[in-house]
Design a protein around this motif. Structure first.
Motif, PDB file in Angstrom:
ATOM      1  N   SER A 247      11.807  -9.439  -3.669  1.00  0.00           N
ATOM      2  CA  SER A 247      12.133 -10.875  -3.871  1.00  0.00           C
ATOM      3  C   SER A 247      12.861 -11.224  -2.523  1.00  0.00           C
ATOM      4  CB  SER A 247      12.779 -11.479  -4.943  1.00  0.00           C
ATOM      5  OG  SER A 247      13.206 -12.778  -4.674  1.00  0.00           O
TER       6      SER A 247
ATOM      7  N   GLY B 216      14.931 -18.798  -7.670  1.00  0.00           N
ATOM      8  CA  GLY B 216      15.595 -18.875  -9.079  1.00  0.00           C
ATOM      9  C   GLY B 216      14.486 -19.228 -10.105  1.00  0.00           C
ATOM     10  N   THR B 217      13.196 -19.262  -9.966  1.00  0.00           N
ATOM     11  CA  THR B 217      12.113 -19.395 -11.094  1.00  0.00           C
ATOM     12  C   THR B 217      11.253 -18.025 -10.951  1.00  0.00           C
ATOM     13  OG1 THR B 217      11.860 -21.894 -10.164  1.00  0.00           O
ATOM     14  CG2 THR B 217      10.034 -20.451 -11.160  1.00  0.00           C
ATOM     15  N   TYR B 218      11.208 -17.705 -12.355  1.00  0.00           N
ATOM     16  CA  TYR B 218      10.681 -16.429 -12.756  1.00  0.00           C
ATOM     17  C   TYR B 218       9.459 -16.449 -13.189  1.00  0.00           C
ATOM     18  CZ  TYR B 218      15.402 -14.436 -12.228  1.00  0.00           C
ATOM     19  OH  TYR B 218      16.591 -14.007 -11.763  1.00  0.00           O
TER      20      TYR B 218
ATOM     21  N   ASP C 236      14.901 -13.762  -2.715  1.00  0.00           N
ATOM     22  CA  ASP C 236      16.259 -14.052  -3.164  1.00  0.00           C
ATOM     23  C   ASP C 236      17.167 -13.157  -2.895  1.00  0.00           C
ATOM     24  OD1 ASP C 236      15.170 -16.575  -3.658  1.00  0.00           O
ATOM     25  OD2 ASP C 236      14.957 -16.379  -5.744  1.00  0.00           O
TER      26      ASP C 236
ATOM     27  N   SER D 243      13.098  -6.632 -13.950  1.00  0.00           N
ATOM     28  CA  SER D 243      13.534  -8.257 -13.454  1.00  0.00           C
ATOM     29  C   SER D 243      14.263  -8.140 -12.520  1.00  0.00           C
ATOM     30  CB  SER D 243      13.853  -9.178 -14.472  1.00  0.00           C
ATOM     31  OG  SER D 243      15.339  -8.534 -14.841  1.00  0.00           O
TER      32      SER D 243
ATOM     33  N   HIS E   9       8.130 -13.549 -14.649  1.00  0.00           N
ATOM     34  CA  HIS E   9       8.033 -12.361 -15.518  1.00  0.00           C
ATOM     35  C   HIS E   9       6.910 -11.510 -15.382  1.00  0.00           C
ATOM     36  CE1 HIS E   9      11.662 -14.402 -17.619  1.00  0.00           C
ATOM     37  NE2 HIS E   9      10.792 -15.518 -17.327  1.00  0.00           N
TER      38      HIS E   9
ATOM     39  N   MET F  91      20.417  -6.672 -22.584  1.00  0.00           N
ATOM     40  CA  MET F  91      21.073  -7.365 -21.793  1.00  0.00           C
ATOM     41  C   MET F  91      21.479  -8.678 -22.435  1.00  0.00           C
ATOM     42  SD  MET F  91      19.501  -6.662 -18.055  1.00  0.00           S
ATOM     43  CE  MET F  91      20.498  -7.507 -17.124  1.00  0.00           C
ATOM     44  N   VAL F  92      22.203  -8.255 -23.644  1.00  0.00           N
ATOM     45  CA  VAL F  92      22.460  -9.770 -24.399  1.00  0.00           C
ATOM     46  C   VAL F  92      23.989  -9.579 -24.716  1.00  0.00           C
ATOM     47  CG1 VAL F  92      20.024  -9.920 -25.435  1.00  0.00           C
ATOM     48  CG2 VAL F  92      21.731  -8.298 -26.390  1.00  0.00           C
ATOM     49  N   ASP F  93      24.309 -10.481 -25.628  1.00  0.00           N
ATOM     50  CA  ASP F  93      25.852 -10.584 -25.750  1.00  0.00           C
ATOM     51  C   ASP F  93      26.312  -9.989 -27.149  1.00  0.00           C
ATOM     52  OD1 ASP F  93      26.422 -12.122 -23.443  1.00  0.00           O
ATOM     53  OD2 ASP F  93      25.663 -14.077 -24.534  1.00  0.00           O
TER      54      ASP F  93
ATOM     55  N   HIS G 270      23.410 -11.477 -13.243  1.00  0.00           N
ATOM     56  CA  HIS G 270      22.665 -10.713 -13.774  1.00  0.00           C
ATOM     57  C   HIS G 270      23.009  -9.172 -13.555  1.00  0.00           C
ATOM     58  CE1 HIS G 270      17.988  -9.047 -13.463  1.00  0.00           C
ATOM     59  NE2 HIS G 270      18.483  -8.711 -14.510  1.00  0.00           N
TER      60      HIS G 270
ATOM     61  N   GLY H  24       9.049 -11.192  -8.002  1.00  0.00           N
ATOM     62  CA  GLY H  24       8.443 -12.021  -9.262  1.00  0.00           C
ATOM     63  C   GLY H  24       9.147 -13.319  -9.340  1.00  0.00           C
ATOM     64  N   SER H  25       9.877 -13.629  -8.452  1.00  0.00           N
ATOM     65  CA  SER H  25      10.999 -14.656  -8.576  1.00  0.00           C
ATOM     66  C   SER H  25      11.097 -15.158  -7.387  1.00  0.00           C
ATOM     67  CB  SER H  25      12.289 -14.696  -9.273  1.00  0.00           C
ATOM     68  OG  SER H  25      13.157 -13.849  -8.651  1.00  0.00           O
TER      69      SER H  25
ATOM     70  N   ARG I 125      25.925  -7.993 -15.899  1.00  0.00           N
ATOM     71  CA  ARG I 125      25.280  -7.905 -17.047  1.00  0.00           C
ATOM     72  C   ARG I 125      24.808  -6.384 -17.333  1.00  0.00           C
ATOM     73  NH1 ARG I 125      24.337 -10.971 -21.236  1.00  0.00           N
ATOM     74  NH2 ARG I 125      24.914 -13.326 -20.893  1.00  0.00           N
TER      75      ARG I 125
END
Lengths: 282, 311
Positions: free
Chosen positions: A74, A109-111, A76, A69, A113, A44-46, A82, A105-106, A85
């Motif tokens: 969660s 907004g804090t993860y 949230d 992830s 991992h 999931m990169v550019d 996300h 796991g989050s 992507r």
């Protein structure tokens, strides 16, 4: 179930995880592998080498996406950036189904991992199922949720883990990625019978299975993915295959990774148990 | 991260109760390990951690609630420490193990991950180092430069590539109107130390240590060949961290060339950017530079922004 609506009606066989140490071997030798599972987040990169490599793999092989992830459990809301992507990657790989874990796991907004265990309550199941449905609607691909290995249980829980898994997948009307090793690890850490777990889930929803190695410590077992699969896990896999049918099966080996051939040969051991299950059915 | 509740909810029926429970657990999981790498014995409000853990985690016949929580706490820190070490080998080598561990603990405590991917773990490190100079004193400037360089490598590895501007499209626009953008995966660095060669020598040393460990007399070989690289002495250095054919490269730049590229990336027109290089730069030199940069595919349309920028 060999092919069902939870795995895009795909009759996939035995696959292995696509891992960095094997890239050169796979691209140069082009070994015969039924399918590869990729960790979605790694791609999931550019741009750059990860996507170039993925495209080279996609030219030769079938790929299924596995996430770490999404955190269906969660509190949230799903993160729209996300998801956007992830959807772009789904379009790129044409994954017939997508899996992620039944965990959280989050928060705020804090993860971490990490794949943290859920409190097994009806309220949490309802919230989790809602999130799975939202993600599936956005991504437009079938979803299978994977049971995680765990090292803690909570006072707030109202049911067993397998009851929670069943509740969530029924409410969400989604599939199960049944990780047999995770059931074994959790059964030892929480002192339950792993066959009670296998016998009491909706078998028709299993779209994929995972097997892996683990490490035993004095007071607990860790899901380390750095060993061959141990005999009790293969026995459970055979049992699960008899109950659920022959599902797309994947060996996870993520640490102390040996040669490609060693990993692939370990995965192909599943064939013995699949044949056994087929004979038993006749 | 928001403050945890005083007590974990006894029931979890609603999303708010689930959130409250998750804040409680998260606070414990990300709480820094004590000096012995164990779960801190005190909760955030000074109460006994063992007592707080027992309020929401069941014990079993082998592990207490505290010990079960500790497993997650330790796994969290081992995972993110390892990720930071992987991303910052140069910074680690320059600071030494002890100071780097202290820095990692401070950074990861004050700036826990806000991204779904560990790829972004060090995206806020440069600013953190600038805001907390005591952690890297007396080599704060060097530490910041190494951190900038190492983050630039992450960007160059998987940053976005936009369509390259062609020579034809350049020819169509006069220099006093033409604006060019730099590819989002390129980072221009003006440095006081040659940290590019330093980081490369650190990485070479790591490779040699790894190879040496496979030889029968590994300890002797490792000792002889892998002495810690000397810290770089100050020397003005201009470098572009980029990629070519999806491989990482570091290109040293003439100071005038750096100024031209910097001006272009700030959005000025080509003729003004060339002026930024200074009057001493000969047109033939500028032509050579542009020929090289075009061949490397560095230019895209001006105004394009990368989809994911570092903070």
């Amino acid at each position: 179930m060999p092919a069902n609506r939870f795995n895009g009606n795909c009759d996939y066989g035995i696959g292995i995880g696509l891992r960095v140490p094997h890239y050169a071997h796979i691209l140069s030798k082009k070994p015969v592998v039924d399918w590869f599972e990729i960790i979605s987040e790694n791609f999931m990169v550019d741009g750059g080498r990860p996507l170039e490599l993925l495209d080279q793999i996609l030219e030769q092989y079938r790929v299924v996406q596995h996430g770490v992830s999404m955190y269906f459990g969660s509190a949230d809301k799903p993160d729209r950036a996300h998801l956007t992507r992830l959807k772009a990657l789904v379009k790129r790989t044409k994954t017939p189904w997508l899996s992620d874990h039944l965990c959280w796991g989050s928060v705020d907004g804090t993860y971490t991992h990490d794949l943290l265990p859920m409190p097994y309550t009806f309220g949490a199941a309802k919230r989790t199922a809602q999130k799975i449905k939202e993600v599936r609607d956005f991504l437009e691909v079938p979803i299978c949720v994977e049971n995680v290995s765990s090292y803690a249980e909570f006072h707030a829980s109202e049911m067993t883990e397998w009851e929670f898994l069943s509740e969530v997948v029924e409410l969400a009307d989604c599939g199960i990625l049944l990780d047999v090793n995770n059931i074994y690890v959790s059964s030892k850490n929480h002192a339950f019978n792993p066959y009670d777990y296998l016998n009491n889930i909706p078998h028709h929803r299993v779209g994929q299975m995972h097997v892996a190695g683990h490490t035993r410590f004095e007071k607990y077992i860790l899901d380390t993915h750095d060993h061959p699969v141990l005999d009790p896990v293969w026995k459970m896999y055979a049992h699960a295959t008899r109950q659920c049918g022959v599902s797309a099966t994947l060996l996870e080996w993520d640490d102390k990774i040996p040669s490609f051939d060693e990993v692939h040969n370990e995965a192909l051991k599943a064939n013995e148990f699949i044949d056994g299950a087929k004979k038993a059915k006749k | 991260m928001k403050k945890p509740p005083k007590h974990a909810p006894a029931r979890i029926d609603t999303t708010e109760q689930l959130r409250s429970f998750q804040r409680m657990m998260m606070t414990a999981v990300v709480r820094p390990l004590d000096a012995g790498d164990n779960l801190n014995s005190k909760w955030v409000d000074g109460r006994s951690m063992a007592k707080v853990a027992s309020e929401f985690i069941k014990p079993n016949d082998r592990l207490s609630s505290f010990e079960r929580l500790e497993l997650y706490n330790q796994m969290y820190w081992y995972r993110i420490y390892e990720a930071m070490r992987d991303d910052c080998p140069g910074l680690q080598a320059a600071m030494g193990e002890k100071a780097f561990s202290k820095l990692s603990k401070a950074y990861l405590t004050q700036r826990p991950s806000r991204s779904f991917t560990l790829r972004d773990l060090c995206s806020r490190l440069v600013k953190f180092l600038a805001d907390n100079p005591r952690l890297t004193a007396p080599r704060t400037k060097l530490a910041i430069e190494i951190a900038r360089f190492e983050w630039a490598q992450t960007v160059a590895f998987d940053g976005e590539a936009l369509p390259v501007v062609t020579g034809e499209s350049l020819a169509r626009t006069p220099p006093n109107k033409l604006k060019l953008g730099l590819q989002p995966y390129i980072t221009l660095l003006s440095l006081r130390h040659p940290v590019d060669t330093y980081v490369m020598s650190v990485k070479r040393r790591e490779v040699m240590r790894s190879e040496a460990s496979n030889t029968p007399d590994s300890k002797v070989v490792a000792k002889k060949r892998t002495r810690r690289p000397a810290l770089p002495k100050p020397a003005p250095t201009f470098v572009a961290v980029h990629r070519l054919n999806n491989r990482l490269f570091y290109k040293r730049l003439d100071p005038a060339a750096f100024k031209i590229l910097e001006a272009l990336s700030s959005g000025v027109v080509l003729s003004r950017a060339i002026e930024a290089g200074g009057p001493a730069v000969k047109p033939a030199k500028v032509r050579d530079w542009f020929t090289s940069w075009m061949a490397l595919g560095w230019f895209c349309e001006a105004g394009n922004k990368s989809a994911r920028q570092a903070s």
